[in-house]
Design an enzyme around this catalytic site. Structure first.
Site, PDB file in Angstrom:
ATOM      1  CD1 TRP A 130      34.688  44.649  41.344  1.00  0.00           C
ATOM      2  CD2 TRP A 130      36.699  45.528  40.888  1.00  0.00           C
ATOM      3  NE1 TRP A 130      35.627  43.631  41.440  1.00  0.00           N
ATOM      4  CE2 TRP A 130      36.867  44.150  41.165  1.00  0.00           C
ATOM      5  CE3 TRP A 130      37.817  46.298  40.572  1.00  0.00           C
ATOM      6  CZ2 TRP A 130      38.112  43.536  41.145  1.00  0.00           C
ATOM      7  CZ3 TRP A 130      39.057  45.683  40.543  1.00  0.00           C
ATOM      8  CH2 TRP A 130      39.204  44.317  40.823  1.00  0.00           C
ATOM      9  CG  ASP A 211      39.655  49.378  35.956  1.00  0.00           C
ATOM     10  OD1 ASP A 211      40.464  48.760  35.248  1.00  0.00           O
ATOM     11  OD2 ASP A 211      38.997  48.842  36.869  1.00  0.00           O
ATOM     12  CE  LYS A 246      35.736  40.024  34.108  1.00  0.00           C
ATOM     13  NZ  LYS A 246      36.657  40.285  35.246  1.00  0.00           N
TER      14      LYS A 246
END
Length: 399
Positions: A130, A211, A246
């Site tokens: 990311w 993460d 999410k």
């Protein structure tokens, strides 16, 4: 005064949103930004969240600042989810956890802590990762390098190359890892591979920073946390950033957490104090509303059970869309193998399209995805999947 200020071109992912909104194509589809949409193409409000918010609003109460470290129930919710409610490491009080401004805030606080106390450490991220991982750590004056991860030719993990790179790192270098649902590729390590990676990290005295932004979207809540719990069982010091954006569909509330696993309770107390001080220097205290939602849902047995069921329903819909997309593409483009779509996990998929093919999808069909070919699978539904698959097949056949 500002003549020397450089132009910021904008975030390549968030910038797609503006282009998408301005697009007049009636069939346009946004597969760029990492947001879960339901079968109707709408962002859901989870039923467990509705119940929690009704409790928060009855009666409407004042909004004081939260403690710098966040609500105790929010922090407990993070710990129980990541490590298991009955984990020995929690009973021994060896985990320092703070509530943060989303997963990004957790990464930032962790990066600032590492830069202060391990100033010679370099951070290694997967290639690819990311994009904000790199920006956040570089923004904390940490040198960022990459370790091999994804092989575009085979749509698989370059595991041997990854291990070789890990073995060449220096003591206290940071290895940023995705415990599940790798972003952007969707390609995860097996449990056996995780065991080998963690063995190398332990032998090299590296610092794992995991993460986890999609817990529950891969296999299940516990399996998705395998790498985290395995590292704890091995006695590794460990940083974990987690996000509820999410899996609670609370994107704009910015709710996350940072946990640091320490060898002793006394060390955890000192780390906790420094994490709290870091928060004070950056943003002083975390958001209130989302923190209260997490507190209520994570610590109410009935709501927690309902939440897990809702997450698994989202997970199953994503898996179904992967299977459907694979089936249509294999029918339309029989000379190519698309099984990687169902070998990948989570919201994202590397489609293997070239930047030119991605641009054709946008210009000719109004289908938006990141130029590196990352697609948000959660943007697919029964109404648009044939349109998307046919468009993808068209650009692939013209290659």
């Amino acid at each position: 005064m500002f003549d020397r200020i450089e132009h910021y071109a904008g975030d390549p992912i968030l910038g797609l949103v503006s282009q998408f909104v301005a697009d007049e194509n009636p069939n346009k589809v946004n597969l760029g930004i990492g947001v879960y949409y339901d079968e109707d193409g709408k962002m859901p409000v989870l039923e467990c969240v509705k119940t929690a918010e009704e409790r928060i609003a009855d009666p409407i109460k004042p909004r004081p600042y939260l403690p710098m470290q966040g609500l105790a129930g929010h922090r407990k919710g993070c710990q129980d989810l990541l490590f298991g409610a009955d984990a020995a490491v929690l009973q021994e009080e060896r985990v320092a956890t703070i509530a943060t401004i989303g997963g990004s805030g957790a990464l930032k606080v962790g990066a600032e802590f590492i830069n202060q106390w391990f100033p010679d450490a370099e951070c290694y991220v997967s290639d690819p990762t990311w994009g904000n991982h790199i920006a956040i750590f570089e923004g904390s004056n940490i040198t960022v390098k990459k370790y091999p991860y994804y092989d575009k030719a085979t749509n698989s993990v370059r595991f041997d190359d990854m291990i070789a790179c890990l073995k060449g790192m220096n003591k206290n270098d940071v290895v940023l890892l995705h415990p599940c649902c790798h972003n952007p590729t969707g390609m995860d390590l097996t449990q056996a591979q995780w065991d080998e990676v963690l063995d190398v990290i332990k032998a090299g005295e590296l610092i794992p920073f995991m993460d986890i932004a999609y817990q529950g979207f891969g296999e299940d809540m516990d399996t998705d946390a395998y790498a985290i719990r395995k590292a704890v069982d091995m006695g590794l010091p460990l940083f974990v950033s987690n996000s509820f954006s999410k899996n609670l569909s609370l994107y704009g509330e910015r709710v996350g957490g940072l946990s640091v696993v320490c060898p002793t309770k006394e060390e955890a107390e000192r780390v906790f104090g420094q994490l709290t001080f870091t928060v004070r220097r950056i943003y002083s205290s975390p958001p209130s509303h989302g923190g209260h939602v997490v507190d209520i849902v994570m610590n109410d047995d009935a709501l927690h059970e309902q939440w897990v069921g809702e997450v698994y329903a989202m997970r199953d819909r994503i898996k179904a869309m992967r299977s459907k997309l694979q089936a249509v593409l294999e029918e339309k483009v029989p000379n190519q193998n698309f099984d990687y779509l169902t070998r990948q996990n989570g919201m994202f998929s590397f489609t293997g399209l070239t930047p030119e093919q991605v641009e054709r999808l946008r210009a000719e069909y109004g289908i938006y995805m990141v130029s590196n070919s990352r697609m948000c699978v959660a943007g697919l539904n029964s109404d648009n999947i044939d349109y998307i698959a046919n468009a993808m097949a068209a650009v692939l056949q013209d290659a």
